[in-house]
Design a protein around this motif. Structure first.
Motif, PDB file in Angstrom:
ATOM      1  N   PHE A   1      76.134  32.567  96.193  1.00 48.00           N
ATOM      2  CA  PHE A   1      74.979  31.725  95.864  1.00 48.00           C
ATOM      3  C   PHE A   1      73.749  32.553  95.503  1.00 48.00           C
ATOM      4  CE2 PHE A   1      76.253  27.535  98.165  1.00 48.00           C
ATOM      5  CZ  PHE A   1      77.292  27.392  97.264  1.00 48.00           C
ATOM      6  N   SER A   2      73.571  33.690  96.158  1.00 48.04           N
ATOM      7  CA  SER A   2      72.410  34.531  95.822  1.00 48.04           C
ATOM      8  C   SER A   2      72.538  35.099  94.409  1.00 48.04           C
ATOM      9  CB  SER A   2      72.221  35.641  96.842  1.00 48.04           C
ATOM     10  OG  SER A   2      73.267  36.580  96.763  1.00 48.04           O
ATOM     11  N   VAL A   3      73.762  35.391  93.986  1.00 51.90           N
ATOM     12  CA  VAL A   3      73.982  35.866  92.620  1.00 51.90           C
ATOM     13  C   VAL A   3      73.770  34.730  91.623  1.00 51.90           C
ATOM     14  CG1 VAL A   3      75.730  36.733  91.008  1.00 51.90           C
ATOM     15  CG2 VAL A   3      75.494  37.775  93.271  1.00 51.90           C
ATOM     16  N   LEU A   4      74.341  33.563  91.934  1.00 56.65           N
ATOM     17  CA  LEU A   4      74.266  32.435  90.998  1.00 56.65           C
ATOM     18  C   LEU A   4      72.875  31.807  90.904  1.00 56.65           C
ATOM     19  CD1 LEU A   4      77.621  30.586  91.778  1.00 56.65           C
ATOM     20  CD2 LEU A   4      77.079  31.994  89.785  1.00 56.65           C
ATOM     21  N   PHE A   5      72.251  31.563  92.028  1.00 58.85           N
ATOM     22  CA  PHE A   5      71.004  30.804  92.030  1.00 58.85           C
ATOM     23  C   PHE A   5      69.746  31.668  92.067  1.00 58.85           C
ATOM     24  CE2 PHE A   5      74.024  27.742  94.050  1.00 58.85           C
ATOM     25  CZ  PHE A   5      74.098  26.899  92.959  1.00 58.85           C
TER      26      PHE A   5
ATOM     27  N   SER B   1      76.631  44.414  93.763  1.00 59.14           N
ATOM     28  CA  SER B   1      77.217  45.742  93.632  1.00 59.14           C
ATOM     29  C   SER B   1      78.232  45.942  94.741  1.00 59.14           C
ATOM     30  CB  SER B   1      76.133  46.809  93.711  1.00 59.14           C
ATOM     31  OG  SER B   1      76.722  48.090  93.733  1.00 59.14           O
ATOM     32  N   LEU B   2      79.280  46.675  94.459  1.00 59.03           N
ATOM     33  CA  LEU B   2      80.274  46.993  95.480  1.00 59.03           C
ATOM     34  C   LEU B   2      79.876  48.202  96.301  1.00 59.03           C
ATOM     35  CD1 LEU B   2      83.569  46.370  93.495  1.00 59.03           C
ATOM     36  CD2 LEU B   2      82.487  44.889  95.184  1.00 59.03           C
TER      37      LEU B   2
END
Length: 124
Positions: free
Chosen positions: A111-115, A121-122
């Motif tokens: 969700f933090s990536v999408l929204f 990062s890995l």
């Protein structure tokens, strides 16, 4: 000695967390989720407030100035989490509830990536 006490507290934290699911599964047969949540946090308040007062020694005036924010955080974060957990335990096993809860970190990252457009990062 300090290393062992840290390890002990880490183990105890996990046991208490897991115990909440198992104990909740048995108790949900006898009480409603609302009753369970209320009594759990009523007991916690009587145990934790004196501990906080004597160990942490907070500035209570500044704490009370933020009572609205703290109330919203308590209701949305702590109380609703436990209420929904106990509600779910009426319909599923404690193992299933724990498995669903264990995906929370991955869902938060997703969700933090999408929204929020956070970078993923890995690398650690």
């Amino acid at each position: 000695m300090k290393k062992y006490s840290v390890l002990l507290f880490l183990v105890l934290a996990n046991l208490f967390w897991a115990g909440n699911y198992v104990f909740g599964q048995y108790l949900v047969v006898e009480m409603s989720p609302l009753q369970m949540t209320f009594f759990r946090w009523l007991i916690a308040v009587f145990l934790l407030v004196p501990l906080a007062h004597f160990i942490e020694r907070p500035n209570w005036k500044s704490v009370w100035k933020e009572w609205k924010t703290l109330l919203v955080l308590a209701v949305l974060g702590i109380i609703s989490y436990n209420f929904l957990l106990y509600e779910a335990l009426q319909y599923t096993t404690s193992l299933n509830a724990a498995l669903v809860n264990s995906i929370n970190p991955a869902v938060i990252v997703l969700f933090s990536v999408l929204f929020l457009k956070e970078k993923f990062s890995l690398k650690i």
